[in-house]
Write a protein that holds these residues in place. Structure first.
Motif, mmCIF file in Angstrom:
data_model
loop_
_atom_site.group_PDB
_atom_site.id
_atom_site.type_symbol
_atom_site.label_atom_id
_atom_site.label_comp_id
_atom_site.label_asym_id
_atom_site.label_seq_id
_atom_site.Cartn_x
_atom_site.Cartn_y
_atom_site.Cartn_z
ATOM 1 N N GLN A 68 40.165 -26.524 -42.188
ATOM 2 C CA GLN A 68 39.499 -27.572 -41.401
ATOM 3 C C GLN A 68 38.155 -27.942 -42.024
ATOM 4 O OE1 GLN A 68 41.127 -29.219 -38.870
ATOM 5 N NE2 GLN A 68 39.466 -30.652 -39.261
ATOM 6 N N VAL A 69 37.463 -26.964 -42.573
ATOM 7 C CA VAL A 69 36.181 -27.236 -43.233
ATOM 8 C C VAL A 69 36.393 -28.213 -44.393
ATOM 9 C CG1 VAL A 69 34.336 -26.195 -44.621
ATOM 10 C CG2 VAL A 69 35.113 -25.061 -42.541
ATOM 11 N N THR A 70 37.435 -27.980 -45.183
ATOM 12 C CA THR A 70 37.746 -28.859 -46.310
ATOM 13 C C THR A 70 38.130 -30.246 -45.819
ATOM 14 O OG1 THR A 70 38.410 -26.995 -47.697
ATOM 15 C CG2 THR A 70 39.268 -29.162 -48.299
ATOM 16 N N LYS A 71 38.977 -30.297 -44.812
ATOM 17 C CA LYS A 71 39.388 -31.603 -44.256
ATOM 18 C C LYS A 71 38.174 -32.375 -43.733
ATOM 19 C CE LYS A 71 44.068 -30.308 -42.829
ATOM 20 N NZ LYS A 71 45.021 -31.370 -42.997
ATOM 21 N N ASP A 72 37.290 -31.679 -43.049
ATOM 22 C CA ASP A 72 36.093 -32.324 -42.500
ATOM 23 C C ASP A 72 35.186 -32.846 -43.610
ATOM 24 O OD1 ASP A 72 37.030 -31.716 -39.958
ATOM 25 O OD2 ASP A 72 35.621 -30.055 -39.642
ATOM 26 N N ALA A 73 35.026 -32.069 -44.672
ATOM 27 C CA ALA A 73 34.177 -32.495 -45.789
ATOM 28 C C ALA A 73 34.790 -33.702 -46.496
ATOM 29 C CB ALA A 73 33.985 -31.344 -46.770
ATOM 30 N N ALA A 74 36.091 -33.699 -46.660
ATOM 31 C CA ALA A 74 36.777 -34.827 -47.297
ATOM 32 C C ALA A 74 36.660 -36.075 -46.423
ATOM 33 C CB ALA A 74 38.240 -34.478 -47.562
ATOM 34 N N GLN A 75 36.813 -35.899 -45.119
ATOM 35 C CA GLN A 75 36.691 -37.039 -44.209
ATOM 36 C C GLN A 75 35.258 -37.564 -44.204
ATOM 37 O OE1 GLN A 75 39.356 -38.593 -42.488
ATOM 38 N NE2 GLN A 75 37.745 -40.135 -42.337
ATOM 39 N N ALA A 76 34.277 -36.675 -44.286
ATOM 40 C CA ALA A 76 32.875 -37.099 -44.339
ATOM 41 C C ALA A 76 32.619 -37.940 -45.589
ATOM 42 C CB ALA A 76 31.952 -35.881 -44.307
ATOM 43 N N TRP A 77 33.229 -37.558 -46.707
ATOM 44 C CA TRP A 77 33.110 -38.358 -47.936
ATOM 45 C C TRP A 77 33.690 -39.748 -47.701
ATOM 46 C CZ3 TRP A 77 36.273 -41.154 -51.107
ATOM 47 C CH2 TRP A 77 35.742 -41.550 -52.331
ATOM 48 N N LYS A 78 34.884 -39.768 -47.138
ATOM 49 C CA LYS A 78 35.572 -41.043 -46.886
ATOM 50 C C LYS A 78 34.750 -41.932 -45.949
ATOM 51 C CE LYS A 78 40.179 -42.641 -45.705
ATOM 52 N NZ LYS A 78 41.524 -42.251 -45.299
ATOM 53 N N ASP A 79 34.209 -41.351 -44.899
ATOM 54 C CA ASP A 79 33.393 -42.113 -43.944
ATOM 55 C C ASP A 79 32.125 -42.641 -44.606
ATOM 56 O OD1 ASP A 79 35.320 -41.495 -42.032
ATOM 57 O OD2 ASP A 79 34.091 -39.935 -41.072
ATOM 58 N N ALA A 80 31.496 -41.819 -45.439
ATOM 59 C CA ALA A 80 30.248 -42.221 -46.098
ATOM 60 C C ALA A 80 30.475 -43.398 -47.036
ATOM 61 C CB ALA A 80 29.640 -41.047 -46.864
ATOM 62 N N VAL A 81 31.545 -43.361 -47.798
ATOM 63 C CA VAL A 81 31.774 -44.449 -48.755
ATOM 64 C C VAL A 81 32.328 -45.694 -48.077
ATOM 65 C CG1 VAL A 81 32.017 -42.868 -50.701
ATOM 66 C CG2 VAL A 81 34.063 -43.678 -49.522
ATOM 67 N N ALA A 82 32.935 -45.535 -46.917
ATOM 68 C CA ALA A 82 33.412 -46.705 -46.173
ATOM 69 C C ALA A 82 32.234 -47.529 -45.670
ATOM 70 C CB ALA A 82 34.297 -46.273 -45.007
ATOM 71 N N GLU A 83 31.151 -46.835 -45.294
ATOM 72 C CA GLU A 83 29.952 -47.520 -44.807
ATOM 73 C C GLU A 83 29.132 -48.102 -45.936
ATOM 74 O OE1 GLU A 83 27.543 -45.316 -42.059
ATOM 75 O OE2 GLU A 83 29.291 -44.504 -41.043
ATOM 76 N N ASP A 84 29.080 -47.389 -47.070
ATOM 77 C CA ASP A 84 28.222 -47.808 -48.175
ATOM 78 C C ASP A 84 28.763 -47.205 -49.465
ATOM 79 O OD1 ASP A 84 26.198 -48.483 -49.938
ATOM 80 O OD2 ASP A 84 24.714 -47.142 -49.040
ATOM 81 N N ARG A 85 29.501 -47.983 -50.212
ATOM 82 C CA ARG A 85 30.120 -47.465 -51.436
ATOM 83 C C ARG A 85 29.067 -46.955 -52.422
ATOM 84 N NH1 ARG A 85 35.209 -49.667 -54.844
ATOM 85 N NH2 ARG A 85 34.947 -48.219 -56.548
ATOM 86 N N ALA A 86 27.865 -47.459 -52.337
ATOM 87 C CA ALA A 86 26.784 -46.987 -53.200
ATOM 88 C C ALA A 86 26.432 -45.532 -52.901
ATOM 89 C CB ALA A 86 25.556 -47.878 -53.050
ATOM 90 N N ALA A 87 26.850 -45.041 -51.747
ATOM 91 C CA ALA A 87 26.585 -43.655 -51.359
ATOM 92 C C ALA A 87 27.592 -42.681 -51.965
ATOM 93 C CB ALA A 87 26.607 -43.539 -49.836
ATOM 94 N N ALA A 88 28.508 -43.172 -52.774
ATOM 95 C CA ALA A 88 29.605 -42.345 -53.288
ATOM 96 C C ALA A 88 29.120 -41.133 -54.077
ATOM 97 C CB ALA A 88 30.551 -43.180 -54.138
ATOM 98 N N TYR A 89 28.119 -41.324 -54.912
ATOM 99 C CA TYR A 89 27.651 -40.196 -55.717
ATOM 100 C C TYR A 89 27.099 -39.081 -54.831
ATOM 101 C CZ TYR A 89 25.245 -37.307 -59.084
ATOM 102 O OH TYR A 89 24.819 -36.222 -59.819
ATOM 103 N N ASP A 90 26.196 -39.429 -53.919
ATOM 104 C CA ASP A 90 25.619 -38.419 -53.029
ATOM 105 C C ASP A 90 26.687 -37.776 -52.151
ATOM 106 O OD1 ASP A 90 23.085 -38.829 -54.059
ATOM 107 O OD2 ASP A 90 22.511 -40.251 -52.490
ATOM 108 N N ALA A 91 27.623 -38.571 -51.675
ATOM 109 C CA ALA A 91 28.714 -38.041 -50.843
ATOM 110 C C ALA A 91 29.590 -37.093 -51.657
ATOM 111 C CB ALA A 91 29.536 -39.187 -50.264
#
Length: 120
Positions: free
Chosen positions: A24-47
């Motif tokens: 679940q920790v891995t799934k949550d981290a992956a989903q957080a990445w997906k959510d971050a880049v959906a809002e701002d693709r420029a955030a991809a590196y930090d995410a």
């Protein structure tokens, strides 16, 4: 982040989210990445850095898979399936494999290797 790198990460993020082998920790981290880049693709590196930080140490080592096949796998999958798993993993280790080959560990180890956190 360049499109090629972004696509590489995005593909593996989808695998991590969908995999039954992901924690679940891995799934949550992956989903957080997906959510971050959906809002701002420029955030991809930090995410991606945040995702990699979570993934470090998560892919099961080949020795961990072998130990699993020698023990708990027998009760979970039965003696025959566990023996087959054990033989396959021993062969993979002899061939130089360092990590589990389930879809979740493969995606995680590929991400970590791509960004220089581990060697495959």
């Amino acid at each position: 982040m360049e499109k090629e790198s972004f696509d590489f990460v995005a593909e593996r993020v989808e695998t991590l989210i969908a995999s039954g082998a992901s924690t679940q920790v891995t799934k949550d981290a992956a989903q957080a990445w997906k959510d971050a880049v959906a809002e701002d693709r420029a955030a991809a590196y930090d995410a991606t850095i945040k995702l990699l930080d979570v993934l470090e140490g998560r892919p099961t080592t080949i020795d961990g898979v072998i130990a699993f096949a020698e023990g708990p796998a027998k009760q979970i999958f039965g003696e025959e399936a566990a023996a087959k798993m054990l033989e396959e993993q021993k062969q993979r280790k002899e061939a130089g494999a360092k990590y589990c080959n389930c879809d979740a560990c493969t995606a995680a180890s590929e991400l970590l290797a791509e960004f220089g956190r581990i060697e495959l």
